[in-house]
Design a protein around this motif. Structure first.
Motif, short mmCIF file in Angstrom:
data_model
loop_
_atom_site.label_atom_id
_atom_site.label_comp_id
_atom_site.label_asym_id
_atom_site.label_seq_id
_atom_site.Cartn_x
_atom_site.Cartn_y
_atom_site.Cartn_z
N GLN A 1 0.93 -1.27 -0.12
CA GLN A 1 -0.03 0.04 -0.09
C GLN A 1 0.92 1.12 -0.04
OE1 GLN A 1 -3.39 -0.45 0.69
NE2 GLN A 1 -3.57 -2.33 1.23
N LYS B 1 1.18 4.63 1.40
CA LYS B 1 0.92 5.42 2.68
C LYS B 1 1.31 6.88 2.92
CE LYS B 1 0.14 1.17 5.68
NZ LYS B 1 1.03 0.07 5.84
N GLN C 1 -5.10 4.75 3.20
CA GLN C 1 -4.10 3.99 2.39
C GLN C 1 -4.66 4.03 0.88
OE1 GLN C 1 -1.99 1.18 5.25
NE2 GLN C 1 -3.98 0.88 5.27
#
Lengths: 754, 158, 286
Positions: free
Chosen positions: A563, A565, A576
């Motif tokens: 992901q 972030k 996210q």
């Protein structure tokens, strides 16, 4: 973008797991397409006429009757393959091997070829080609070929690597030498010296799939080649060069490959298929018969090796030397040199020298076979080491531990070792329950070590993120044993996504940059390096896109667990973004997302193995049964442990066949007598026990995950492990591979091993 | 020469074809019927890569003439799965990594299917001798034997 | 090339007798097709006998067993009564090739292919088997060892075909065994082989024996001195040594890609001893 390949210790999520491979379902349902499973509309059947003589001048070839046969669309000889090699000796040899130019150099050497509407017509056409041979004296044995009166293959072969250059031609193409120290002094220091000569016969890689291709050359100079190969980029390069085609206009697609082991890294009949297609104006499908494969593809060298090793009473080796004669077929190669380099690679030696002689003989052109040249040298050295240990009264494992190379040792072939696995594999063997299992009557145990360099090479990889967030990984290294699965794991690991979201494909030559072949155990090593590099590049792109989506500076974006972030107090509560999220928005943030990598993968990391083998020998017949076999080998990092085990077991099985039954048998007439699976005896299922494996992981400092090549080292120890086991079982030292029953019985009966 | 007319049943389907007298069943399957699952590894019955089942008997299709198949029931690798559902042997081969290059795999699956049909509870030795007609150069047979053992257990409902 | 598949023996015989060019019988095809592919033979006509009534049967008769020419060796292994009576013949038949070959090959084909290394022949010869030959003029029955005259050659005339092999009813206290030497554990052509058939008296003494060797001469060898060496004995070591010596002495093998003269000569004796021991045990000897 710079790519730092150094190893970093880490906990893995995907790497090291054992998912089912992506190409598996096609292979268990028969849908996977191998070299001979492809057809082009209008294709013709190609067949090759081969010399029945081991050595002969080709005076004349009359193809007129074949050309007139109904259904024949093209007939070619060397005349249809003009020499465009421009002084490149290696390419000239390849050209000559594809189609003899003036001289047949082995039984099976191609002299002409036809393309016809079906196999029946092609077969008839071959019979109508009249070749006028002048048979010459031949030599097929590596020791005979170096004798002064031996028939000469090439009048212009003067041994290279010798100063001053010899005045007379010979069958010795090259002399090479490796080592350091003072061996004469070293032998003076020895309390015990073992000096012996060994012989190994020629073997073949034995892949179950014969070479096959469909070739199509158009009038505009463009061409298509569907072929089973370990290196479609190399095949493209060589075929284009030999036929005078533009490299970029020849598109080579690699089919699934039914085994290669080094034998499909060279072109054999592919240039012939292309030349036939060019002349006929139609595609040509050319599939080698099993007999053709044995007679005219690329078996290993046959060898004759002298070894002398001396040690002190306390077990320290003081000097080691070897003279290695390797047969290269009719052309020069580097096989003896590889043997000379690998012979003593397992040991930390002050005084060591190995000299290799590359010898030409009237046999098919030698090609690589899984750790080429190393098994034979290891057979000789590990047999001598065993004998030496025995004479000194030391346990063979302890003796090797005492002399094993380690980090900082200067190898016998030059470089200084980094962290390596020979010591650990020996320690693991010492502790292994196999070593303690009791032995019965007529049974013997043997162990041996092996080494292989492993290679890196040029590698390109494309990693494309689809609009739905799934990943396509295009690699250029042909998948011979499951590397698509391993590379998918690597991509998944780097990106932080599930393995199931990655699909790896082998791209063709038109759609990916140059890749060296899948050989030298480089497939997973170098492609994984390129995959990691491409994945890291893709992550950088995705971070930028996330930054754009969030409208924040990219310095505040990190990538974690698949992901993007936003970090920091200011942006930390932004939700996210997954790969899927970023991919879905790609059209608005800059277009399709991809990561590329073009690298020369360096630092492949040498790998060591130690094997243990128990055999039972029937003293009345010489029949040998392999009771138990254990492979301990260092993989650096096992990406997919099941496939690493498979490589260990496969290499061991080939070594067992080589040690016990496989050999090329030539008659006095120089013709190959056992060009088929009936009499070229590879192990069958009932010949082998389960093969136990132990994977050690001593990280390779030159790879982000510590990966070393694994595919080849496992074929290096078996010849010696089994020879040591048989020698212990029968009480006679075996020096000739394969140790077929007649050889064992002869040794038992006290005759000299033949 | 006009072809011989042959009628067979292949994987449950009626199939008719013409072939020359010297064409083998393997040639017909691969070149006339597009069933390329069976492979030619040697052409002389020594490697088993061309294994199919004819009238309930495991055979090398390279040693059967196409013409001989007239009136016969043939099972090939293409018929081993039931639509989308893999045969337990196929699943176990994947699970146990009993294939590397995969070219020998169709032959092994057919031979193993025949083996388990005749002997649902084979010993390791029986499996090894039963599959001795199928050559594999990649795996050393270890994982193949384990896959067959596991499939046998699954098929017995153990 | 023409392919014919007659429904009757009569038709098969006519086809073979009247064939203009080279005609071959096709049963299992595991020898014929291999020879065709290598170019060793180029048939003009192939006569497939597998659809002929009765040729694919193993029949138990009053006199013993009749094995039709189209019976695949695998079927012989599945015939319980045959296996019980002649285990040596059946195990020899079941050693030919692989499971795949077993599904097709026949002992009649194995016999008529006339290879010196044929697996079924030493066992059949030791068992005293006979071949029933049908031809255009008549039927005749001869000992199997008389069918093969030289490597690749039989005593069959044009139009003649072996339609069955006959095995006698097994006398009491009898056993037979076949062993062959191959370098691997399966798949190989025999390097040397031995078939032994014994009958014992009530005391467990050998009263009749036949010993046959394969792959050590141009055709199968019935070694009478070897058989004589064990008649009247209980296979003591001395008797077996004599048997082995007689076998080695009778051999006239060649050096070839499968074995050497020395190896074949020595191992012939070793296998004959081992086969004799197995046959003895099967006959009830201890």
């Amino acid at each position: 973008m710079g790519f730092d390949a150094s190893y970093t210790a880490q906990k893995f999520k995907s790497v090291g797991s054992r998912p089912v491979r992506p190409d598996g379902v096609d292979k268990v349902t028969g849908r996977a397409r191998f070299g001979a499973d492809f057809n082009m509309p209008g294709q013709l059947v190609g067949r090759i006429l081969r010399s029945p003589h081991a050595h002969a001048k080709i005076k004349k070839i009359d193809t007129s009757r074949a050309e007139k046969l109904k259904g024949v669309k093209a007939v070619i000889t060397a005349a249809d393959l003009p020499d465009l090699t421009d002084g490149n000796a290696e390419m000239y040899d390849i050209l000559d091997n594809c189609m003899a130019r003036g001289k047949a150099l082995y039984d099976g050497h191609a002299v002409a070829a036809v393309a016809a509407v079906d196999a029946q017509v092609a077969r008839k056409a071959l019979k109508l080609i009249k070749v006028d041979y002048k048979v010459l004296p031949h030599v097929t044995d590596v020791d005979e070929a170096v004798k002064p009166k031996a028939p000469l293959l090439h009048k212009d072969m003067f041994t290279g690597g010798v100063d001053p250059k010899p005045t007379k031609p010979s069958n010795i193409a090259n002399r090479s030498q490796y080592g350091h120290g003072d061996i004469e002094k070293g032998f003076e220091q020895a309390d015990v010296i073992i000096e012996r000569s060994y012989k190994t016969e020629q073997t073949h890689q034995g892949y179950i799939e014969p070479h096959a291709c469909v070739a199509s050359v158009n009038a505009d100079g463009s061409g298509d080649l569907w072929v089973c190969t370990q290196g479609h980029f190399v095949y493209r390069q060589h075929c284009a060069e030999l036929l005078g085609l533009d490299v970029s206009k020849l598109r080579v697609t690699s089919s699934e490959i039914g085994g290669g082991f080094g034998g499909k890294t060279h072109v054999w009949a592919e240039p012939v298929a292309l030349a036939l297609s060019r002349k006929a104006g139609r595609p040509v499908k050319l599939v080698m018969t099993r007999e053709d494969v044995f007679r005219a593809s690329g078996p290993t060298s046959a060898t004759s090796i002298d070894v002398k090793i001396g040690a002190r009473k306390d077990g320290t080796i003081t000097a080691a030397s070897a003279t290695l004669r390797y047969s290269g077929g009719p052309y020069s190669g580097m096989w003896a040199e590889l043997g000379a380099m690998t012979a003593f690679a397992c040991y930390d030696l002050k005084n060591v020298r190995s000299v290799g002689y590359e010898v030409v003989v009237n046999r098919p052109k030698t090609a690589a076979y899984r750790a080429p040249s190393a098994p034979m040298a290891a057979f000789a050295v590990e047999s001598a080491v065993d004998e030496l240990a025995h004479q000194i009264g030391m346990d063979p494992v302890k003796f090797r531990i005492k002399n094993a190379a380690k980090e900082g040792s200067k190898s016998s072939y030059g470089p200084v070792y980094g962290p390596i696995g020979i010591g650990p594999t020996l320690e693991a063997v010492k502790k292994h329950p196999h070593m303690k299992a009791p032995l019965g009557k007529n049974q013997g145990r043997g162990m041996a070590c092996g080494f292989w360099f492993n290679f890196g090479g040029q590698t390109c990889t494309d990693l494309n993120i689809g609009a739905d967030g799934t990943v396509t990984l295009a690699v250029g290294t042909v998948d011979v044993g499951g590397s698509r699965a391993s590379l998918s794991l690597v991509a998944a690991e780097e990106l932080g996504i599930p393995y199931s979201q990655v699909k790896a494909v082998v791209a063709d030559t038109a759609t990916l940059g140059y890749n060296d072949m899948t050989d030298g155990s480089r497939g997973t090593f170098s492609s994984s390096m390129a995959t990691i590099s491409a994945a890291r590049n893709a992550i950088e792109v995705m971070k930028e896109r996330a930054a754009r989506m969030w409208e924040i500076p990219v310095e505040n974006v990190i990538w974690e667990n698949g992901q993007a972030k936003a970090k920091g107090k200011k942006y930390g509560n932004l939700p996210q973004l997954s790969v899927k999220d970023i991919a879905a928005a790609a059209g608005n943030t800059g277009g399709p997302i991809a990561g590329h990598s073009e690298i020369v993968a360096d630092g492949a990391g040498v790998s060591f193995a130690t094997h243990i083998c128990d055999v039972e020998v029937d003293p009345e017949t010489g029949a040998t049964k392999v009771l138990r076999y254990t492979v301990v080998q260092d993989a650096g990092k096992a990406v997919h442990p099941t496939y690493v085990e498979g490589q260990y077991q496969g290499g061991a099985a080939q070594g067992i066949g080589w040690a016990l039954n496989e050999e090329y048998i030539y008659g006095e007439d120089g013709r190959l007598q056992n060009a088929g699976f009936l009499d070229y005896r590879i192990p069958v299922c009932s010949d082998l026990p389960m093969i136990d494996t132990q994977i050690l992981e001593i990280p390779n400092p030159n790879h982000p995950y510590g990966i070393r090549g694994v595919g080849e080292t496992s074929i290096v120890p078996p010849l010696a492990a089994i020879a040591n086991a048989v020698s212990n079982a029968v009480g006679v030292r075996m020096t000739h591979i394969p140790m077929s029953p007649p050889r064992i019985l002869a040794a038992l009966d006290g005759e000299t091993a033949d | 020469m006009p072809g011989l007319a042959v009628s067979t049943t292949i994987n449950g389907d009626d199939v008719e074809f013409l072939c020359q007298a010297e064409e083998t069943l393997l040639d017909v399957l691969r070149d006339r019927l597009g069933l390329t699952g069976a492979k030619e590894g040697c052409g002389t019955g020594d490697c088993g890569a061309c294994s199919v089942i004819v009238d309930g008997r495991l055979v090398c299709s390279c040693l059967v003439l196409g013409a001989e198949a007239d009136g016969s029931r043939i099972e090939t690798i293409e018929g081993m799965a039931d639509g989308e559902t893999l045969h337990p042997l196929q699943s176990k081969f994947l699970e146990h990594a009993a294939l590397q290059c995969g070219v020998c795999t169709p032959g092994f699956l057919i031979a193993a299917k025949d083996l388990l049909a005749r002997n649902p509870d084979p010993t390791e030795e029986e499996i090894r001798f039963g599959l001795a007609g199928n050559l594999c150069r990649c795996t050393g047979y270890d994982k193949i034997v384990r896959a067959v053992q596991d499939a046998a257990r699954t098929m017995k409902g153990v | 090339m023409h392919y014919a598949r007659p429904n009757s023996l009569k038709d098969a015989i006519s086809l073979l007798a009247e064939a203009k060019g080279k005609a071959f019988v096709l049963a299992g095809g595991s020898d014929l097709l291999v020879r065709m592919k290598s170019g060793h033979v180029e048939p003009d006509l192939i006569v497939d006998i597998k659809k002929i009534d009765g040729l694919d049967e193993i029949r138990k008769t009053a006199n013993g067993f009749r094995i039709g020419a189209a019976v695949p060796c695998a079927a012989m292994g599945e015939a319980a009564a045959l296996k019980k009576a002649w285990p040596g013949v059946v195990e020899a038949a079941n050693l030919i090739g692989s499971k795949q070959v077993q599904g097709r090959c026949t002992i009649v084909g194995n016999l008529c292919n006339a290879s010196p290394a044929a697996d079924s022949v030493p066992a059949l010869a030791a068992a005293g088997a006979k071949a029933v030959i049908a031809g255009p003029k008549r039927k005749r029955t001869i000992a199997v060892e008389k069918v093969v005259t030289a490597p690749g050659r039989t005593s069959l005339g044009k139009g003649e075909i072996v339609e069955a092999v006959l095995l006698d009813k097994r006398p009491a206290r009898s056993g037979d065994a076949y062993l062959r030497f191959i370098p691997r554990t399966e798949m190989d052509i025999a390097v040397v082989s031995a078939g032994v058939s014994l009958t014992l008296d009530a005391k467990g003494v050998v009263k009749a024996a036949r010993v046959a060797l394969g792959a050590v001469a141009p055709t199968v060898l019935l070694v009478t001195p070897a058989a004589k060496a064990i008649v009247g004995t209980k296979l003591e070591d001395a008797a077996l040594d004599k048997l082995a010596a007689a076998c080695s002495a009778a051999c006239s093998p060649i050096d070839d890609k499968r074995g050497t003269v020395e190896f074949r000569t020595k191992v012939a004796g070793v296998l004959a001893k081992r086969a004799a021991r197995i046959a003895y045990k099967r006959a009830g000897g201890k």
